[in-house]
Design a protein around this motif. Structure first.
Motif, PDB file in Angstrom:
ATOM      1  N   ASP A   1      44.083   1.151  66.528  1.00 10.56           N
ATOM      2  CA  ASP A   1      42.499   1.226  66.465  1.00 10.56           C
ATOM      3  C   ASP A   1      42.552   2.498  66.715  1.00 10.56           C
ATOM      4  O   ASP A   1      41.517   3.261  65.841  1.00 10.56           O
ATOM      5  CB  ASP A   1      42.155   0.094  67.160  1.00 10.56           C
ATOM      6  CG  ASP A   1      41.973  -1.406  67.285  1.00 10.56           C
ATOM      7  OD1 ASP A   1      42.551  -1.480  65.703  1.00 10.56           O
ATOM      8  OD2 ASP A   1      42.135  -1.924  67.733  1.00 10.56           O
TER       9      ASP A   1
ATOM     10  N   SER B   1      42.869   4.885  63.635  1.00 11.57           N
ATOM     11  CA  SER B   1      41.800   4.307  63.082  1.00 11.57           C
ATOM     12  C   SER B   1      40.469   5.385  63.901  1.00 11.57           C
ATOM     13  O   SER B   1      40.016   6.036  62.496  1.00 11.57           O
ATOM     14  CB  SER B   1      40.904   3.066  62.702  1.00 11.57           C
ATOM     15  OG  SER B   1      42.819   2.553  62.254  1.00 11.57           O
TER      16      SER B   1
ATOM     17  N   GLN C   1      46.459  -2.524  69.416  1.00 14.98           N
ATOM     18  CA  GLN C   1      45.619  -0.876  70.173  1.00 14.98           C
ATOM     19  C   GLN C   1      45.779  -0.019  69.444  1.00 14.98           C
ATOM     20  O   GLN C   1      44.825   1.046  69.285  1.00 14.98           O
ATOM     21  CB  GLN C   1      45.203  -1.455  71.561  1.00 14.98           C
ATOM     22  CG  GLN C   1      44.876  -2.329  72.184  1.00 14.98           C
ATOM     23  CD  GLN C   1      44.917  -2.710  74.164  1.00 14.98           C
ATOM     24  OE1 GLN C   1      46.648  -1.753  74.068  1.00 14.98           O
ATOM     25  NE2 GLN C   1      43.903  -3.442  74.102  1.00 14.98           N
TER      26      GLN C   1
END
Length: 351
Positions: free
Chosen positions: A230, A233, A227
């Motif tokens: 992510d 990103s 997580q």
């Protein structure tokens, strides 16, 4: 008629006040008799002590002499303490094991005790006592209560008070526990430490609980880290979008307003992602702490010292206990003799 009624009322009031006065007099006399009786008993007790004072002194001196000799020929006793933190609900088994060791020491089953603690028979013979007790204060209990409540649903949380929690709190619920070993060998406790800890760590049930906990922590760690990747990103993506918006030429005032609005949305999204990243990092820190706390089935917070401390409690010395016992026995004997004498005189007086 009115004069007669007034006279009768005055008579009734006079009788009422007389009754109240008599009642108060009886009450005060009753209380006074109680104080007189208590004072009489105190005087009789003091007279009893005065008459038999020499006997108490002799009993105390004899007890001191015996106790002093007993202390001089007795071997010194050493005490060692170890603080542990049981995991995976292993506190009950730890208490059972320590109580088992203590019973073996009391009964003189030194071979079994030596086998259980992985020491020699001679070393086992030097152990006099092994005990365990909760090692917690009010702050630790309050923290445990807070952790316990956080795992409950909202309805149970509202119905449970700290006072109710303390009523059901026992030694097993404490986070830390103190194992105390006493013996005439100051170094025997250190030799017993590994056996006491391994007696819990070798339990198959607790081994399974530990492996399951490690697996769950690894899964949670991998999920949180994914997580976090992510989130990083997405944060990089929003930053790229902001750079593109900054490089785009401003052709009109309307376009400029739209660009400003889009930049504000990007800023809010980026702030939300930063907050999420902070939360995820906090969860990783908690997981690392939980890994450290649950690395062992029994966490040894404080080891047994290499040498135990000499037990030098004044009230436990024989030269203190023996005189007190002798004086108490003398007191009871004299009381029984006085009671027997009183009963004989009572029977003679009633004949």
């Amino acid at each position: 008629m009115s004069n007669k009624e007034n006279t009768s009322e005055e008579i009734d009031l006079g009788q009422l006040f007389k009754l109240i006065g008599d009642g108060l007099n009886k009450l005060f006399r009753f209380i006074g008799n109680i104080f007189k009786g208590v004072f009489h008993l105190i005087i009789q007790f003091l007279q009893f002590l005065r008459i038999n004072f020499l006997k108490f002194v002799i009993a105390g001196l004899v007890g001191v002499a015996i106790g002093w000799y007993w202390d001089s020929v007795s071997k010194p006793v050493y005490r060692s303490s170890m603080i542990v933190e049981p995991n995976f609900n292993s506190a009950q088994q730890l208490y059972n094991n320590v109580e088992f060791y203590n019973e073996l020491a009391k009964e003189g089953a030194y071979q079994t005790l030596a086998s259980s603690l992985k020491i020699s028979d001679k070393e086992a013979e030097t152990i006099t006592k092994i005990e365990i007790e909760a090692f917690s204060d009010d702050n630790q209990k309050l923290k445990q209560f807070s952790d316990f409540v956080s795992k409950l649903d909202s309805i149970s949380r509202m119905s449970l008070s700290y006072e109710d929690y303390l009523k059901n709190f026992n030694n097993i619920n404490a986070r830390f526990h103190k194992i105390q070993l006493e013996g005439i060998n100051p170094e025997v406790a250190k030799k017993c430490q590994k056996a006491i800890v391994r007696s819990i760590e070798n339990n198959d049930y607790f081994k399974t609980q530990k492996k399951t906990n490690e697996l769950n922590l690894r899964i949670s760690d991998s999920v949180i880290r994914k997580q976090l990747i992510d989130v990083d990103s997405l944060t990089s993506f929003y930053q790229s979008l902001k750079l593109l918006e900054l490089k785009r030429p401003e052709n009109s005032s309307g376009t400029s307003i739209n660009l400003s609005s889009e930049n504000q949305n990007l800023d809010r999204s980026e702030i939300a992602l930063l907050n999420e990243a902070k939360i995820l990092n906090t969860e990783i820190i908690k997981l690392n702490q939980e890994k450290a706390d649950s690395e062992n089935i029994i966490n040894v917070i404080s080891d047994f010292p290499n040498k135990g401390a000499l037990v030098n409690d004044f009230l436990l010395k024989k030269k203190v206990l023996i005189p007190l016992i002798f004086i108490l026995l003398t007191f009871l004997s004299l009381v029984l003799l006085s009671l027997n004498k009183y009963l004989k005189n009572y029977n003679i007086g009633n004949d």
